[in-house]
Write an enzyme that holds these catalytic residues in place. Sequence first.
Site, short mmCIF file in Angstrom:
data_model
loop_
_atom_site.label_atom_id
_atom_site.label_comp_id
_atom_site.label_asym_id
_atom_site.label_seq_id
_atom_site.Cartn_x
_atom_site.Cartn_y
_atom_site.Cartn_z
N SER A 73 -3.40 2.25 -4.09
CA SER A 73 -2.47 1.38 -3.36
C SER A 73 -2.72 1.37 -1.86
CB SER A 73 -1.02 1.83 -3.59
OG SER A 73 -0.78 2.16 -4.92
N HIS B 262 2.47 -10.23 -1.66
CA HIS B 262 2.67 -9.48 -0.42
C HIS B 262 2.05 -10.20 0.78
CE1 HIS B 262 4.35 -5.92 -2.28
NE2 HIS B 262 3.31 -5.78 -3.08
N HIS C 190 -7.28 -0.32 -10.07
CA HIS C 190 -6.63 -1.27 -9.16
C HIS C 190 -7.02 -0.85 -7.76
CE1 HIS C 190 -3.31 -3.96 -7.76
NE2 HIS C 190 -3.28 -3.10 -6.75
N ARG D 54 0.76 -11.72 -8.14
CA ARG D 54 1.71 -10.61 -8.00
C ARG D 54 1.39 -9.82 -6.74
NH1 ARG D 54 1.86 -5.57 -6.79
NH2 ARG D 54 0.11 -5.17 -8.18
N ASP D 55 0.25 -9.13 -6.69
CA ASP D 55 -0.11 -8.42 -5.45
C ASP D 55 -0.28 -9.43 -4.31
OD1 ASP D 55 -1.04 -6.43 -3.61
OD2 ASP D 55 -1.84 -5.30 -5.30
N TYR E 75 0.65 2.92 2.05
CA TYR E 75 0.91 1.88 1.04
C TYR E 75 0.60 0.50 1.63
CZ TYR E 75 3.61 0.17 -3.05
OH TYR E 75 4.02 -0.40 -4.22
N HIS F 258 -7.84 -1.53 -3.54
CA HIS F 258 -7.55 -2.32 -2.34
C HIS F 258 -8.74 -2.20 -1.40
CE1 HIS F 258 -3.44 -3.99 -2.58
NE2 HIS F 258 -3.32 -3.08 -3.54
#
Length: 337
Positions: free
Chosen positions: A168, A18, A197, A14-15, A288, A199
């Site tokens: 994010s 990108h 979550h 899913r992520d 983002y 990054h």
Amino acid sequence: MNDKKLYISDVTLRDGMHAIRHQYSLENVRQVAKALDDARVDSIEVAHGDGLQGSSFNYGFGAHSDLEWIEAAADVVKHAKIATLLLPGIGTIHDLKNAWQAGARVVRVATHCTEADVSAQHIQYARELGMDTVGFLMMSHMTTPENLAKQAKLMEGYGATCIYVVDSGGAMNMSDIRDRFRALKAVLKPETQTGIHAHHNLSLGVANSIAAVEEGCDRIDASLAGMGAGAGNAPLEVFIAAADKLGWQHGTDLYALMDAADDLVRPLQDRPVRVDRETLALGYAGVYSSFLRHCETAAARYGLSAVDILVELGKRRMVGGQEDMIVDVALDLRNNK
């Protein structure tokens, strides 16, 4: 940390969308989902990078529909639950029902960190379907820990049984993470779980996830080889190795994850998922992470530096959903040269 087992939530499908502009083939999905399932992760999130119905001019068109991807993963998975992502305003409860029928059993309902009130209908409907229902507060660095906790409390009230702190922008450090988890724990019911979550834009994805677990976090998002927006997510195999060193229970096969990361996922990257000039700018400016590829496209089109565009987006406090503003910012920068 006691002997509780951590819930390992993989987001490669899913992520990770990108990182390759939402172009996974169905065979890619089957191979990665099977490898993750064999390695015994708890859930495998599958959707367009921007969630159900994210395939669009604004976010980028997917190679397949969400339902095709979900069905492909569900076909090969025996142990893990299939999860999906829904952003109210992009996906609807009808899309959620279709995803459930296709095999999704976990949904993360995602809003900007100050807009939890738009998630009520979707969270309530997910509970009616019997789904494992998670509230997902994106760009959590953009509000205070106390305000984030109030938003988390709203999602809990709507029926979410787990609330995520979502970095994010990959913009937070360990103190930021600790402060937010302490604020959430102070107001949520004891039985409501929490998740992280992360990054990796400041190379803190794993460190921040460890800090979250030390504050009582139950669920950890990560992806094979860090496959995700920006510099990627916390790399799953790295987090598991670190968790193992700490003696934490995770229930997964580290070596199987290492093989899947290098043999299946890295070869799919058309742009390396790593900390570099552009992705570091994301984390530093608090932008983002999924803006990265859009900014690089705009920079090439208008003869600009992607870093300049990203920094300006950070100054303007742009958030997910404002991808259309990237071109506006690029044009402003070009005209002001």
